[in-house]
Design an enzyme around this catalytic site. Structure first.
Site, PDB file in Angstrom:
ATOM      1  N   LEU A 208     -42.035  20.100 -18.882  1.00  0.00           N
ATOM      2  CA  LEU A 208     -41.056  19.547 -17.949  1.00  0.00           C
ATOM      3  C   LEU A 208     -41.802  18.652 -16.969  1.00  0.00           C
ATOM      4  CD1 LEU A 208     -38.826  22.654 -17.023  1.00  0.00           C
ATOM      5  CD2 LEU A 208     -38.257  20.802 -18.607  1.00  0.00           C
ATOM      6  N   ASP A 209     -41.113  17.612 -16.472  1.00  0.00           N
ATOM      7  CA  ASP A 209     -41.720  16.767 -15.455  1.00  0.00           C
ATOM      8  C   ASP A 209     -42.071  17.593 -14.223  1.00  0.00           C
ATOM      9  OD1 ASP A 209     -41.234  14.728 -17.193  1.00  0.00           O
ATOM     10  OD2 ASP A 209     -39.460  13.974 -16.143  1.00  0.00           O
ATOM     11  N   LYS A 210     -43.025  17.091 -13.461  1.00  0.00           N
ATOM     12  CA  LYS A 210     -43.480  17.817 -12.276  1.00  0.00           C
ATOM     13  C   LYS A 210     -42.332  18.111 -11.317  1.00  0.00           C
ATOM     14  CE  LYS A 210     -46.731  17.484  -8.400  1.00  0.00           C
ATOM     15  NZ  LYS A 210     -47.810  16.665  -7.762  1.00  0.00           N
TER      16      LYS A 210
END
Length: 447
Positions: free
Chosen positions: A151-153
């Protein structure tokens, strides 16, 4: 995997279920990564590695329940080919508490966590706090768990971690085969004109961004990318709450797709610019949350896990008057992008294409028949007249054209009639094509 703990004695390991069928050198890479391939080959040549008492080669495959004999641990030191493994720093009490607090589900094959926003999935340049660094907290003396997707940060929500190497391979196939169902919740700026739709825009890395930013690229370099969206509720024309399902797994896919249709995700300044932020007290953080994951479990049952909203997103929904219960939706469990579904879609497309081409051919044939009929009707000279066959294009015989070697018309029956002097040869009797101006017709007896 059970083994003796003493490093000064010959060690014995029992092959576990997750290692059933893998190569011996692969087993070493999983469980004893500090031992290089050259060392494994040397031990195999000298008979120091044995499976159930028999000599083994690096390419041999191990089976569940077999006993693997490995030389003493001290013999690794000083042998060429051995690889040193950087020792990991022990986790702090705060890290252990964080790792324990974000667990949503745990079993012998899978660990599902609720990744908080702002925590990276993996380390990188200048990134020292990440999920991968917390995985030692879930080892419990066994193999280290492994990430199988990301997942993106700044994206929060469901993140699956494989507890064993075998389950990692199993889950990775489900993600690459696109049979895993991922449901996201997001707040977006404005309201799409269509409440539910499919965004089909290929993506590629934006040049000059170092691979950190994506863009829509409809050339041959763009990778196919598809996302579904559904409007759950709206706050006037200011913004709306949407459900998103990525049908492919490109970097930043949902963020790029929503910005491309003119409705960037709230807080996504990277792709939406200043227009991605709402005025008032709405948080400036990214409002994208991986709400739900449905994936097949190694035991054959579906693994279905939901993650609660982060604080900033829950507060934004409440402030805009949205009820979380309105977002509950069960995606189609049959999916769309499995192998069999892809084949069926390809066959259906080919069938439709053939139908279209068949219609074109039929239309051309009917147009040709219509033209022929019109030509035939033009050759009639009156009621009851016999229609002549259409003549071929090109210069007519008897008017300067060279007669063909083989006549293509019907053969005359009987003896040909005498031709008048000076009349071009090769013209059938009784069918004059033309007569020079001012020349009287030939007498009837000479026809």
């Amino acid at each position: 995997m059970n083994h003796e703990t003493s490093s000064n004695q010959v060690r014995q390991f029992v092959v576990g279920r997750d290692d059933d069928g893998i190569r011996l050198d692969r087993w070493f890479k999983r469980h004893l990564p500090q031992i290089g391939f050259a060392t494994i080959s040397r031990w195999a040549r000298t008979g120091q590695i044995r499976i159930d008492g028999k000599r083994a080669a690096p390419e041999d495959r191990v089976a569940k329940g077999q006993t693997l004999r490995v030389p003493p641990g001290d013999s690794i030191v000083g042998i060429g080919g051995g690889k040193g493994v950087r020792a990991r720093k022990p986790l702090t009490e705060a890290q252990l508490e964080l790792a324990d607090s974000i667990v949503l589900h745990r079993d012998p094959s899978a660990i599902v966590i609720n990744k908080p926003p702002g925590l990276a999935t993996q380390g990188g340049s200048g990134t020292f706090e990440h999920v991968d660094g917390l995985l030692d907290a879930y080892a419990n003396g066994g193999p280290r768990p492994r990430l199988v997707h990301r997942l993106d940060k700044d994206t929060s929500g469901v993140l699956l971690v494989a507890a064993t190497p075998g389950s990692a391979a199993f889950f990775s196939k489900r993600f690459s085969g696109r049979t895993a169902k991922k449901v996201y919740w997001a707040l977006v700026v404005g309201v799409p004109s269509i409440d539910e739709g499919l965004i089909d825009l290929p993506l590629a890395k934006q040049p000059g961004s170092g691979g950190e930013k994506m863009m829509v690229d409809q050339s041959e370099h763009g990778q196919p990318s598809k996302s579904r969206y559904r409007v759950i509720d709206r706050a006037g024309n200011r913004c709306c709450w949407v459900e998103l399902q990525p049908l492919t797994g490109r970097t930043h896919q949902l963020r790029v797709h929503m910005a491309a249709i003119g409705h960037p995700i709230v807080g996504d300044g990277k792709y939406g610019g200043p227009d991605a932020f709402l005025s008032g007290s709405i948080s400036r953080k990214l409002h994208l949350h991986a709400r739900r994951l449905i994936i097949e479990h190694p035991d054959g049952t579906p693994l279905d896990v939901e993650a609660p909203l982060p604080d900033h997103m829950a507060a934004s929904l409440a402030q805009l008057g949205f009820e979380e219960s309105e977002g509950e939706y069960i995606p189609d469990p049959t999916g769309e992008w499995g192998r069999e579904e892809k084949k069926a879609a390809a066959k259906a497309h080919a069938k439709d294409y053939r139908k279209e081409r068949k219609g074109e051919r039929r239309g051309r044939a009917e147009t040709g028949r219509t033209r022929n009929d019109s030509r035939k009707s033009d050759t009639r000279k009156g009621p009851g007249a016999r229609a002549e066959a259409p003549r071929k294009s090109g210069p007519k015989k008897g008017l300067g054209s060279k007669p063909s070697a083989k006549p293509t018309g019907p053969r005359p029956v009987g003896k040909p009639a005498a031709k008048p002097a000076g009349k071009p040869a090769g013209r059938p009797a009784g069918k004059p094509v033309g007569r020079p101006a001012g020349r009287p017709p030939a007498p009837r007896g000479q026809r």
